[in-house]
Scaffold this motif. Structure first.
Motif, PDB file in Angstrom:
ATOM      1  N   ASP A   1     -33.783 -37.449  54.805  1.00  0.00           N
ATOM      2  CA  ASP A   1     -33.570 -36.229  55.567  1.00  0.00           C
ATOM      3  C   ASP A   1     -32.130 -36.292  56.397  1.00  0.00           C
ATOM      4  O   ASP A   1     -32.165 -36.555  57.459  1.00  0.00           O
ATOM      5  CB  ASP A   1     -34.703 -36.088  56.593  1.00  0.00           C
TER       6      ASP A   1
ATOM      7  N   THR B   1     -46.293 -35.639  54.443  1.00  0.00           N
ATOM      8  CA  THR B   1     -46.132 -34.159  53.664  1.00  0.00           C
ATOM      9  C   THR B   1     -45.221 -34.385  52.470  1.00  0.00           C
ATOM     10  O   THR B   1     -45.413 -33.612  51.656  1.00  0.00           O
ATOM     11  CB  THR B   1     -45.680 -33.242  54.657  1.00  0.00           C
TER      12      THR B   1
ATOM     13  N   SER C   1     -36.966 -29.581  57.321  1.00  0.00           N
ATOM     14  CA  SER C   1     -37.531 -28.311  56.673  1.00  0.00           C
ATOM     15  C   SER C   1     -38.772 -27.658  57.473  1.00  0.00           C
ATOM     16  O   SER C   1     -38.975 -26.345  57.281  1.00  0.00           O
ATOM     17  CB  SER C   1     -38.164 -28.735  55.408  1.00  0.00           C
ATOM     18  N   PHE C   2     -39.228 -28.323  58.641  1.00  0.00           N
ATOM     19  CA  PHE C   2     -39.967 -27.342  59.556  1.00  0.00           C
ATOM     20  C   PHE C   2     -39.272 -26.709  60.445  1.00  0.00           C
ATOM     21  O   PHE C   2     -40.113 -25.869  61.190  1.00  0.00           O
ATOM     22  CB  PHE C   2     -40.873 -28.565  60.152  1.00  0.00           C
TER      23      PHE C   2
ATOM     24  N   THR D   1     -46.326 -29.000  62.431  1.00  0.00           N
ATOM     25  CA  THR D   1     -46.275 -30.482  61.721  1.00  0.00           C
ATOM     26  C   THR D   1     -47.712 -31.274  61.908  1.00  0.00           C
ATOM     27  O   THR D   1     -48.648 -30.720  62.739  1.00  0.00           O
ATOM     28  CB  THR D   1     -45.208 -31.236  62.481  1.00  0.00           C
TER      29      THR D   1
ATOM     30  N   ARG E   1     -42.178 -33.867  52.818  1.00  0.00           N
ATOM     31  CA  ARG E   1     -41.247 -32.924  53.231  1.00  0.00           C
ATOM     32  C   ARG E   1     -40.361 -33.422  54.376  1.00  0.00           C
ATOM     33  O   ARG E   1     -40.890 -34.151  55.110  1.00  0.00           O
ATOM     34  CB  ARG E   1     -41.782 -31.551  53.587  1.00  0.00           C
ATOM     35  N   PRO E   2     -38.985 -33.123  54.093  1.00  0.00           N
ATOM     36  CA  PRO E   2     -38.139 -33.531  54.994  1.00  0.00           C
ATOM     37  C   PRO E   2     -38.398 -32.972  56.493  1.00  0.00           C
ATOM     38  O   PRO E   2     -38.768 -31.721  56.582  1.00  0.00           O
ATOM     39  CB  PRO E   2     -36.776 -33.254  54.740  1.00  0.00           C
TER      40      PRO E   2
ATOM     41  N   PHE F   1     -42.601 -37.337  56.888  1.00  0.00           N
ATOM     42  CA  PHE F   1     -42.174 -37.093  55.604  1.00  0.00           C
ATOM     43  C   PHE F   1     -43.168 -37.845  54.907  1.00  0.00           C
ATOM     44  O   PHE F   1     -43.301 -37.422  53.756  1.00  0.00           O
ATOM     45  CB  PHE F   1     -40.624 -37.957  55.396  1.00  0.00           C
TER      46      PHE F   1
END
Length: 313
Positions: A142, A167, A173-174, A111, A169-170, A164
């Motif tokens: 998320d 990026t 998702s990592f 992350t 992205r939630p 979030f």
């Protein structure tokens, strides 16, 4: 092959894992997010006597107040697993911090590094609008991760939103959810809610008798009040109002019991969804659970000489 023995707080993990480690001639890898801190012994229910007999990894790793996150846990836990496997010992993972167990078993992608200015802005929003307002924003972006943490776990809420916003992205998702990175045999120590509630209440009273108030006072004198009031520090944060003369000791203990029960319920929901081998601690007791797990290891070809050993305890 690694062995995981996990369950909610006060389910009897420490005692059982100590006996199991002796029988398997191995060491314990702790998956407890608060046991990593030195000097926080009574409130985290560290198995002090067992630690004298069995080596525990990921216990007393850092001083209170030092940042210790899931990535740091993953790195150190993996080193411990590799070391034990190299020495032909079965890694025995014991704990109830389900986020740490997720990270160890499934891994987590890199992350972005902390954005301290962004993080401070998020904390400022929480102070102005409340933790729940920020948590509701996390639910929108998320829901998977939000469903795994408490709305009051501000540290994790802020980190998830921070990632979030960095990026797009939630945070969930990592996490790699497909399959465990190890071949593993995982056991879930199950207790009925009524029995667990009784055990939690008894343990809270015992902690007070063992000197928890003095432990919290000492940590406060070290300037760690902000750290101790974090959502994770159950058993510590509830005693601070008592030490400030704002509530009675009885009220503080009741708050410890209530908050611990709420955490245990979240743990049970997570563990019940994993499909792990359930161990009925109410029916079996510690010795019966030990025999049950050893039999399962025998069936898996991990501990074929179980019948040749007498019961230890």
């Amino acid at each position: 092959m690694i062995l995981v023995v996990a369950g909610p707080t006060a389910s009897g993990k420490s005692e059982l894992c100590c006996l199991l480690a002796k029988r398997l001639n191995t060491e314990i890898i702790s998956a407890d997010s608060m046991a990593v801190y030195r000097g926080m012994d009574i409130g985290t229910a560290k198995p002090v006597q067992c630690m004298k007999e069995i080596k525990h990894h990921l216990v007393d790793e850092v001083d209170p107040g030092v940042v210790f996150d899931a990535r740091m846990f993953e790195e150190r836990a993996l080193r411990a697993v590799e070391d034990l496997l190299r020495r032909k010992k079965i890694p025995l993972v014991c704990g109830g911090s389900y986020l740490y167990l997720q990270v160890l078993l499934y891994g987590i992608e890199d992350t972005p590094p902390p954005d301290w200015k962004l993080r401070e802005r998020l904390y400022l929003i929480a102070r102005r609008r409340g933790n729940l307002w920020l948590y509701q924003k996390l639910l929108v972006v998320d829901p998977l991760y939000a469903g795994k943490i408490s709305p009051n776990d501000l540290r994790r809420v802020v980190r998830a939103l921070e990632v979030f916003l960095q990026t797009g992205r939630p945070f969930s998702s990592f996490h790699r959810w497909s399959s465990p990175r190890f071949q593993c045999l995982c056991f879930y120590l199950k207790r009925s809610r009524s029995v667990l509630a009784e055990r939690i209440a008894q343990r809270a009273q015992l902690m007070i008798q063992q000197g928890l108030v003095e432990e919290v006072r000492r940590l406060m004198q070290m300037g760690l009040e902000n750290f101790l009031t974090s959502q994770q520090a159950i058993g510590y944060k509830e005693l601070i109002p008592y030490l400030k003369g704002e509530i009675t000791l009885s009220d503080a203990v009741n708050n410890i019991i209530r908050n611990t029960l709420q955490y245990a319920k979240r743990q049970m929901r997570w563990f019940s969804k994993q499909g792990w081998i359930e161990v009925d601690m109410d029916a079996l007791g510690t010795e019966g659970a030990l025999s049950f797990i050893l039999e399962k290891l025998k069936e898996a070809g991990i501990y074929p000489d179980v019948s040749a050993h007498g019961s230890q305890g």
